[in-house]
Design a protein around this motif. Structure first.
Motif, PDB file in Angstrom:
ATOM      1  N   THR A  16       0.800  -1.230   0.000  1.00  0.00           N
ATOM      2  CA  THR A  16       0.000   0.000   0.000  1.00  0.00           C
ATOM      3  C   THR A  16       0.836   1.286   0.000  1.00  0.00           C
ATOM      4  N   TYR A  17       1.914   1.289   0.775  1.00  0.00           N
ATOM      5  CA  TYR A  17       2.683   2.531   0.907  1.00  0.00           C
ATOM      6  C   TYR A  17       3.855   2.633  -0.076  1.00  0.00           C
ATOM      7  N   PHE A  18       3.772   1.843  -1.155  1.00  0.00           N
ATOM      8  CA  PHE A  18       4.848   1.864  -2.160  1.00  0.00           C
ATOM      9  C   PHE A  18       5.072   3.274  -2.707  1.00  0.00           C
ATOM     10  N   TRP A  19       3.983   4.087  -2.730  1.00  0.00           N
ATOM     11  CA  TRP A  19       4.094   5.422  -3.349  1.00  0.00           C
ATOM     12  C   TRP A  19       5.062   6.328  -2.593  1.00  0.00           C
ATOM     13  N   LEU A  20       5.181   6.106  -1.270  1.00  0.00           N
ATOM     14  CA  LEU A  20       6.134   6.907  -0.490  1.00  0.00           C
ATOM     15  C   LEU A  20       7.579   6.599  -0.912  1.00  0.00           C
ATOM     16  N   TYR A  21       7.861   5.310  -1.107  1.00  0.00           N
ATOM     17  CA  TYR A  21       9.207   4.916  -1.543  1.00  0.00           C
ATOM     18  C   TYR A  21       9.470   5.422  -2.964  1.00  0.00           C
ATOM     19  N   ALA A  22       8.457   5.274  -3.813  1.00  0.00           N
ATOM     20  CA  ALA A  22       8.600   5.711  -5.210  1.00  0.00           C
ATOM     21  C   ALA A  22       8.856   7.212  -5.258  1.00  0.00           C
ATOM     22  N   TRP A  23       8.113   7.954  -4.442  1.00  0.00           N
ATOM     23  CA  TRP A  23       8.275   9.407  -4.367  1.00  0.00           C
ATOM     24  C   TRP A  23       9.708   9.755  -3.945  1.00  0.00           C
ATOM     25  N   GLY A  24      10.175   9.076  -2.903  1.00  0.00           N
ATOM     26  CA  GLY A  24      11.537   9.312  -2.413  1.00  0.00           C
ATOM     27  C   GLY A  24      12.582   9.046  -3.491  1.00  0.00           C
ATOM     28  N   ALA A  25      12.428   7.917  -4.184  1.00  0.00           N
ATOM     29  CA  ALA A  25      13.416   7.534  -5.201  1.00  0.00           C
ATOM     30  C   ALA A  25      13.425   8.533  -6.362  1.00  0.00           C
ATOM     31  N   VAL A  26      12.216   8.912  -6.817  1.00  0.00           N
ATOM     32  CA  VAL A  26      12.140   9.846  -7.945  1.00  0.00           C
ATOM     33  C   VAL A  26      12.663  11.228  -7.538  1.00  0.00           C
ATOM     34  N   THR A  27      12.402  11.612  -6.267  1.00  0.00           N
ATOM     35  CA  THR A  27      12.931  12.895  -5.782  1.00  0.00           C
ATOM     36  C   THR A  27      14.459  12.885  -5.793  1.00  0.00           C
ATOM     37  N   LEU A  28      15.058  11.806  -5.271  1.00  0.00           N
ATOM     38  CA  LEU A  28      16.520  11.692  -5.286  1.00  0.00           C
ATOM     39  C   LEU A  28      17.045  11.776  -6.712  1.00  0.00           C
ATOM     40  N   PHE A  29      16.371  11.049  -7.609  1.00  0.00           N
ATOM     41  CA  PHE A  29      16.792  11.039  -9.012  1.00  0.00           C
ATOM     42  C   PHE A  29      16.712  12.434  -9.612  1.00  0.00           C
ATOM     43  N   SER A  30      15.615  13.177  -9.342  1.00  0.00           N
ATOM     44  CA  SER A  30      15.509  14.493  -9.982  1.00  0.00           C
ATOM     45  C   SER A  30      16.470  15.518  -9.389  1.00  0.00           C
ATOM     46  N   VAL A  31      16.740  15.428  -8.084  1.00  0.00           N
ATOM     47  CA  VAL A  31      17.731  16.345  -7.507  1.00  0.00           C
ATOM     48  C   VAL A  31      19.111  16.058  -8.106  1.00  0.00           C
ATOM     49  N   PHE A  32      19.422  14.775  -8.229  1.00  0.00           N
ATOM     50  CA  PHE A  32      20.701  14.384  -8.829  1.00  0.00           C
ATOM     51  C   PHE A  32      20.807  14.902 -10.266  1.00  0.00           C
ATOM     52  N   MET A  33      19.725  14.708 -11.042  1.00  0.00           N
ATOM     53  CA  MET A  33      19.736  15.157 -12.437  1.00  0.00           C
ATOM     54  C   MET A  33      19.839  16.676 -12.527  1.00  0.00           C
ATOM     55  N   ALA A  34      19.126  17.379 -11.630  1.00  0.00           N
ATOM     56  CA  ALA A  34      19.173  18.846 -11.655  1.00  0.00           C
ATOM     57  C   ALA A  34      20.596  19.328 -11.386  1.00  0.00           C
ATOM     58  N   ILE A 139       6.761  18.396  -4.588  1.00  0.00           N
ATOM     59  CA  ILE A 139       5.427  18.301  -3.980  1.00  0.00           C
ATOM     60  C   ILE A 139       4.428  17.724  -4.988  1.00  0.00           C
ATOM     61  N   GLN A 140       4.528  18.243  -6.219  1.00  0.00           N
ATOM     62  CA  GLN A 140       3.636  17.779  -7.283  1.00  0.00           C
ATOM     63  C   GLN A 140       3.808  16.277  -7.521  1.00  0.00           C
ATOM     64  N   MET A 141       5.057  15.839  -7.490  1.00  0.00           N
ATOM     65  CA  MET A 141       5.377  14.422  -7.670  1.00  0.00           C
ATOM     66  C   MET A 141       4.740  13.588  -6.561  1.00  0.00           C
ATOM     67  N   GLY A 142       4.783  14.087  -5.324  1.00  0.00           N
ATOM     68  CA  GLY A 142       4.193  13.376  -4.189  1.00  0.00           C
ATOM     69  C   GLY A 142       2.694  13.211  -4.371  1.00  0.00           C
ATOM     70  N   VAL A 143       2.021  14.290  -4.792  1.00  0.00           N
ATOM     71  CA  VAL A 143       0.575  14.237  -5.020  1.00  0.00           C
ATOM     72  C   VAL A 143       0.275  13.236  -6.140  1.00  0.00           C
ATOM     73  N   LEU A 144       1.105  13.289  -7.191  1.00  0.00           N
ATOM     74  CA  LEU A 144       0.928  12.393  -8.328  1.00  0.00           C
ATOM     75  C   LEU A 144       1.040  10.928  -7.902  1.00  0.00           C
ATOM     76  N   PHE A 145       2.052  10.598  -7.117  1.00  0.00           N
ATOM     77  CA  PHE A 145       2.231   9.203  -6.680  1.00  0.00           C
ATOM     78  C   PHE A 145       1.120   8.770  -5.726  1.00  0.00           C
ATOM     79  N   TRP A 146       0.660   9.710  -4.888  1.00  0.00           N
ATOM     80  CA  TRP A 146      -0.433   9.369  -3.964  1.00  0.00           C
ATOM     81  C   TRP A 146      -1.710   9.045  -4.749  1.00  0.00           C
TER      82      TRP A 146
END
Ligand SMILES: [Zn+2]
Length: 257
Positions: A16-34, A139-146
């Protein structure tokens, strides 16, 4: 593809809470890419060189010193390889920040106009637009994953698409369909915000350098990119991330009055 595979893996592993992990991973990825986009991705397609010695560099140095921006963060890119469009952009975070000027910009604009365009980009940095848009997109990414997790765990949506229980794959398709109108509305909000940032960066350039040079520089850039001078107001409101040229010029002139 790799990110989606990772999200699927989180789904099977965390439930059920996979979206929190997914959000975290994508956030790390986008900060790294930025942070590393300019160092890792851009060199695959283009060459970036530090600004050459000369009159232009001296003028930029004078401006950069005045507003407290480090000169070694300014690069020239061989954009002429693929396009005649002239442009400049700000990229990166913290120590990895840089302003990139297209060689086409340097060929077409006068030195004063180039400094004015650079001043606009530095304005984005000084007004913290890059950092804020990063925060907003997280934040938008978090809402999207939720929202996505609600679709994936909803049996009714999978059944509507022909499944007999909740499936990840059917939930993904249902989400893509349901999210597109939400995305349109969010996009309008992002564009309203982006346009106000553009006005702010223009005002920064006008205040700390010279609005007249920014106006003539922007005119040349918009000729090069064949931009529409009089888009329909509604179309502009929904789709334009930058205000149309005439509006920007009006706003710059008002600062100097
Ligand atoms: Zn801008």
């Amino acid at each position: 593809g790799v990110l989606l595979a990772l999200v699927v893996w989180f789904y099977t592993w965390a439930g059920t809470y996979f979206w929190l992990y997914a959000w975290g991973a994508v956030t790390l990825f986008s900060v790294f890419m930025a942070m590393f986009y300019s160092q890792l991705i851009v060199p695959l397609f283009n060459k970036q060189t530090p600004l050459q010695e000369g009159a232009l560099r001296d003028k930029i140095q004078a401006f950069a010193g005045k507003v407290g921006f480090k000169l070694d963060n300014i690069y020239v890119i061989d954009g002429s390889k693929r396009s005649t469009k002239a442009n400049a952009y700000f990229t990166g975070l913290g120590p990895k920040k840089r302003v990139v000027l297209y060689d086409t910009l340097i060929d077409e604009l006068t030195e004063e106009e180039i400094v004015a365009v650079l001043a606009h980009e530095v304005g984005h940095y000084k007004k913290r637009h890059t950092l804020r848009s990063m925060v907003v997109s997280v934040i938008q990414m978090g809402v999207l994953f939720w929202l996505f997790s609600l679709c994936v765990n909803n049996a009714a949506l999978s059944e509507a698409l022909g499944g007999d229980r909740a499936y990840f794959q059917l939930g993904l398709i249902a989400f893509a369909i349901l999210y597109s109108p939400v995305n349109l509305i969010l996009g309008v909000g992002m564009n309203v915000w982006s346009r106000s940032n553009e006005y702010e960066a223009d005002a920064f350039a006008a205040r700390y350098y010279e609005g007249g040079y920014l106006v003539s520089g922007l005119k040349k850039i918009s000729v090069k990119s064949l931009s529409n001078l009089t888009p329909h107001p509604l179309y502009e409101y929904i789709y334009y991330s930058h205000p149309s040229l005439l509006k920007r010029i009006d706003a710059i002139k008002r600062i100097h009055e």
